[in-house]
Design an enzyme around this catalytic site. Structure first.
Site, short mmCIF file in Angstrom:
data_model
loop_
_atom_site.label_atom_id
_atom_site.label_comp_id
_atom_site.label_asym_id
_atom_site.label_seq_id
_atom_site.Cartn_x
_atom_site.Cartn_y
_atom_site.Cartn_z
N LYS A 129 0.98 -0.98 -0.20
CA LYS A 129 0.30 0.07 -0.05
C LYS A 129 0.93 0.91 -0.15
CE LYS A 129 -3.02 -2.10 3.59
NZ LYS A 129 -3.30 -2.69 4.36
N GLY A 130 2.02 0.97 0.76
CA GLY A 130 2.60 2.29 1.24
C GLY A 130 3.20 3.45 -0.65
N GLU B 6 7.78 2.95 -6.06
CA GLU B 6 8.02 2.05 -4.71
C GLU B 6 7.72 3.36 -3.33
OE1 GLU B 6 7.76 -0.07 -2.28
OE2 GLU B 6 8.77 -1.98 -2.70
N ASP C 289 14.14 -0.82 1.39
CA ASP C 289 14.93 -0.97 2.43
C ASP C 289 16.02 -2.14 1.95
OD1 ASP C 289 16.08 -1.43 5.45
OD2 ASP C 289 14.49 -1.74 6.00
N PHE D 73 13.57 3.35 11.01
CA PHE D 73 12.44 3.33 10.81
C PHE D 73 11.30 4.69 10.91
CE2 PHE D 73 7.60 1.82 11.06
CZ PHE D 73 7.74 0.44 9.54
N VAL D 74 10.83 4.71 9.40
CA VAL D 74 10.29 6.12 9.49
C VAL D 74 8.44 5.98 8.86
CG1 VAL D 74 12.49 7.21 8.85
CG2 VAL D 74 10.97 5.90 6.88
N ARG E 110 -0.04 6.39 7.93
CA ARG E 110 -0.01 6.82 6.40
C ARG E 110 -0.35 8.17 5.31
NH1 ARG E 110 1.19 1.80 4.80
NH2 ARG E 110 0.19 0.11 5.09
#
Ligand code: IMP
Length: 187
Positions: free
Chosen positions: A46-47, A102, A106, A155-156, A168
């Protein structure tokens, strides 16, 4: 622009204005490279949905949209090493210019799996556009032709990125306060 920062956010890493400026830059490069040939944008759900919506509206070339949904992370936020396709493409990509969109690269597991998967369908070309890139974290290095921001291995959340499906909708990229994830950092 003044942003009201969410109370769970320790620090805004990339502001709304910086994101907007970067998207204009990326869109200019993509427009110049593809021109009237156009491109099929394949968003990774979903990002990528927030980034893809803004990127697409900055492009002035013919574009089509498709989406894939994969799972490489549950809410646990650690890479499982297994990429499962939850939603496949709606369109045939053979002979088409494909740009994978994307939110973040990572470990690179997700994107390298998708690259292999899409290459097997013989597109005319296949490139990656990722808003964020934790460069150096990838086991197997590969090129991210259109990379927004190279960020450290933290981590963001925000701008499409979540922690346990939250955050989100934040318009910026931020680092979470340790209390928000219960102590130990997810990455
Ligand atoms: P990779 O397979 O390790 O490259 O991870 C890709 C996916 O993991 C991304 O599309 C995100 O959904 C998730 N992910 C990786 N790092 C972060 C982060 O810092 N915040 C939120 N999600 C992340």
């Amino acid at each position: 622009m003044t942003e009201r920062v969410h109370p769970d956010i320790e620090k805004v890493l990339i502001s709304e204005d910086e994101i907007r400026a970067k998207i204009t830059e990326l869109a200019a490069a993509i427009t110049g490279d593809y021109g009237d040939d156009g491109v099929l944008l394949v968003g990774v759900l979903k990002g990528a949905f927030v980034f893809m919506a803004d990127l697409a509206r900055s492009l002035s070339i013919p574009i089509d949209f498709d989406f894939m949904a994969v799972s490489s992370y549950g809410t646990a936020t650690k890479s499982s090493g297994v990429v499962r396709i939850l939603k496949d493409l709606d369109y045939e990509v053979t002979g088409r210019h494909v740009l994978l969109v994307e939110d973040i690269v990572d470990s690179g597991l997700t994107i390298s799996y998708l690259l292999r998967y899409l290459k097997a369908r013989r597109p005319a070309s296949l490139e990656i556009c990722s808003l964020l890139w934790k460069q150096g974290q990838q086991a197997v290095p590969f090129e991210v032709k259109y990379a927004g921001f190279v960020i450290p291995s933290v981590f963001v959340v925000g701008y499409g990125l979540d922690f346990a499906e939250r955050y989100r909708n934040l318009p910026y990229i931020g680092v979470l306060r340790p209390e928000a994830y219960g102590g130990e950092s997810p990455r």
